[in-house]
Design a protein around this motif. Structure first.
Motif, PDB file in Angstrom:
ATOM      1  N   GLU A 127       0.856  -1.195   0.000  1.00 51.45           N
ATOM      2  CA  GLU A 127       0.000   0.000   0.000  1.00 51.45           C
ATOM      3  C   GLU A 127       0.891   1.244   0.000  1.00 51.45           C
ATOM      4  N   TYR A 129       0.871   5.069   0.204  1.00 53.89           N
ATOM      5  CA  TYR A 129       0.147   6.298   0.539  1.00 53.89           C
ATOM      6  C   TYR A 129       0.973   7.491   0.073  1.00 53.89           C
ATOM      7  N   THR A 138      -3.694   9.965  -1.339  1.00 54.18           N
ATOM      8  CA  THR A 138      -4.164   8.773  -2.045  1.00 54.18           C
ATOM      9  C   THR A 138      -3.502   7.529  -1.467  1.00 54.18           C
ATOM     10  N   CYS A 139      -4.162   6.392  -1.680  1.00 55.51           N
ATOM     11  CA  CYS A 139      -3.564   5.088  -1.380  1.00 55.51           C
ATOM     12  C   CYS A 139      -3.631   4.276  -2.664  1.00 55.51           C
ATOM     13  N   VAL A 144      -7.986   9.168  -0.434  1.00 54.98           N
ATOM     14  CA  VAL A 144      -8.281   8.865   0.976  1.00 54.98           C
ATOM     15  C   VAL A 144      -9.173   9.992   1.486  1.00 54.98           C
ATOM     16  N   GLU A 145     -10.324   9.640   2.051  1.00 51.91           N
ATOM     17  CA  GLU A 145     -11.267  10.667   2.515  1.00 51.91           C
ATOM     18  C   GLU A 145     -10.827  11.288   3.833  1.00 51.91           C
ATOM     19  N   ILE A 193      -0.292   6.829   8.878  1.00 52.51           N
ATOM     20  CA  ILE A 193      -1.343   6.330   7.988  1.00 52.51           C
ATOM     21  C   ILE A 193      -2.621   6.027   8.767  1.00 52.51           C
ATOM     22  N   LYS A 197      -6.209   7.543   7.876  1.00 57.44           N
ATOM     23  CA  LYS A 197      -7.355   6.687   7.550  1.00 57.44           C
ATOM     24  C   LYS A 197      -8.511   6.867   8.528  1.00 57.44           C
TER      25      LYS A 197
END
Lengths: 260, 260
Positions: A127, A129, A138-139, A144-145, A193, A197
């Motif tokens: 992954e 990020y 982004t991932c 990514v919200e 991260i 997240k």
């Protein structure tokens, strides 16, 4: 995203994937492990190889830039003038050695002290990020919200080990008690991260090095989250530092509790 | 492995995979979350559905057995006579709700008080760890090797949250200081797997329920590791308990430190 950042982003992602594949291929082979400052501060031949490989690629492609790397193969960087790359070849070396997972390759670029690109690559889960100035997080290319803005008592908290075991950090343990629970992965990058997240509401850590902290600052900024020192000032990257990465509500509570 | 255990092993693995697929499919849907004893003690409609589903399947296939399940859909089990199934439909419900990962489905079978089969399923990574009496430990069918017998100062230690934040557990924090570092996932099942894999040398946890502990006992036994109460006695599954799962060297050190 300006053109030079877009082009550099593409280049860096390719580098990280190239190097990540080597780490995956070689990680079960014999590791040379050396102690640095203490029994839990390790370096392996893999940390060194990754940093040398990155330094060489940066020097070839971006010869005017300066490099601050954990293992010392870059430059002696005393200020953030110009374009500075901060490298952590393997963040969570103890996990790399003992767990064979839960470590990250990290890279951040600052232009005149402003963070413009950050990368945290969880090697074993593949992954990647990325945070780009004014371009979000982004991932593996997926946005990514922004995580929910939760209070301490609505979320989980991460710290580093020494906070939880040393008596002088009793105040931080009080903060932990206000949360729903503690989590501890053992890699500043992977904890960053987790905040991004929304899996934890805050990460509180002491005595981090510039390369541990540098990528997180842009991740927090792009998601509207907070990245500060314990004294609520912006993070000074030119020293070992105590930091808080958090959603705004939890950050405010932590500040109030630290200074009460 | 006796025939009845072999047949039951096959049946259980199918059940777990069937149910796991439903959890994965439904986990991003709306969750009904209820508080049980405290803000960090939650139950969701998914915990309840998983337990009901397992109880129904056990009642149909093994009608004479008794069931002790976290959510209370089984029997009122006061002793370990006969064949007893212990179920934790979602171990790490807080992670399930807040992180959408780092939780496990757990199941253990005891015959006349002796552990014969244990399963810990990391749902999001699709890793099913199984321990069978005299048959060793496997992950998705592949044998798990006996981990290195390390001392505290050669390995990482896991605990649960309350140990690290409550003053009454200062002694345990002293033990943590002797290790190379703390790790905290927030699921007894997943911590058990970390010990079995050798990623940590010990897991120390307080106030665990029977279904949190039951599978780990056979995992430790099959790998030559230790599973005891804080007083070094065998784990009594009929009460909430404080336990240590560890490699032998770290276990001995922890015992000496607890009782010094």
């Amino acid at each position: 995203m300006t053109d030079h950042i877009q082009a550099r982003d593409k280049t860096i992602k390719k580098w990280i994937h190239d190097i990540g594949q080597v780490i995956i291929k070689e990680k079960d082979s014999y590791l040379e492990v050396e102690q640095k400052t203490a029994a839990n501060d390790l370096v392996t031949n893999m940390d060194k190889w990754v940093e040398k490989e990155l330094v060489e690629r940066i020097r070839t492609a971006y010869s005017k830039d300066r490099i601050l790397g954990e293992e010392g193969f870059g430059d002696s960087v005393k200020n953030m003038e110009g374009t500075v790359w901060l490298l952590d070849p393997i963040d969570g070396t103890l996990n790399f050695v003992l767990q064979n997972e839960n470590f990250a390759l990290m890279l951040a670029i600052y232009e005149e002290g402003i963070p413009v690109q950050s990368y945290i690559y969880n090697v074993t889960t593949n992954e990647l990020y990325a945070a780009i100035k004014d371009g979000g997080v982004t991932c593996n290319g997926q946005p990514v919200e922004i995580p929910a803005n939760r209070c301490l008592n609505e979320g989980l908290l991460a710290t580093n080990s020494s906070i939880m075991t040393k008596d002088k950090y009793d105040g931080i343990r009080k903060i932990a008690r206000k949360s729903l629970g503690l989590r501890l992965v053992g890699s500043a990058g992977l904890e960053t991260i987790e905040v991004a997240k929304g899996s934890i509401v805050a990460y509180i850590a002491t005595n981090l090095k510039p390369w541990d902290i540098a990528p997180g600052i842009l991740f927090m900024k792009e998601l509207g989250l907070k990245a500060t020192q314990f004294d609520n000032e912006p993070v000074d990257l030119m020293k070992n530092n105590n930091i808080i990465f958090a959603v705004p509500k939890a950050h405010k509570e932590i500040m109030d509790l630290i200074h009460e």
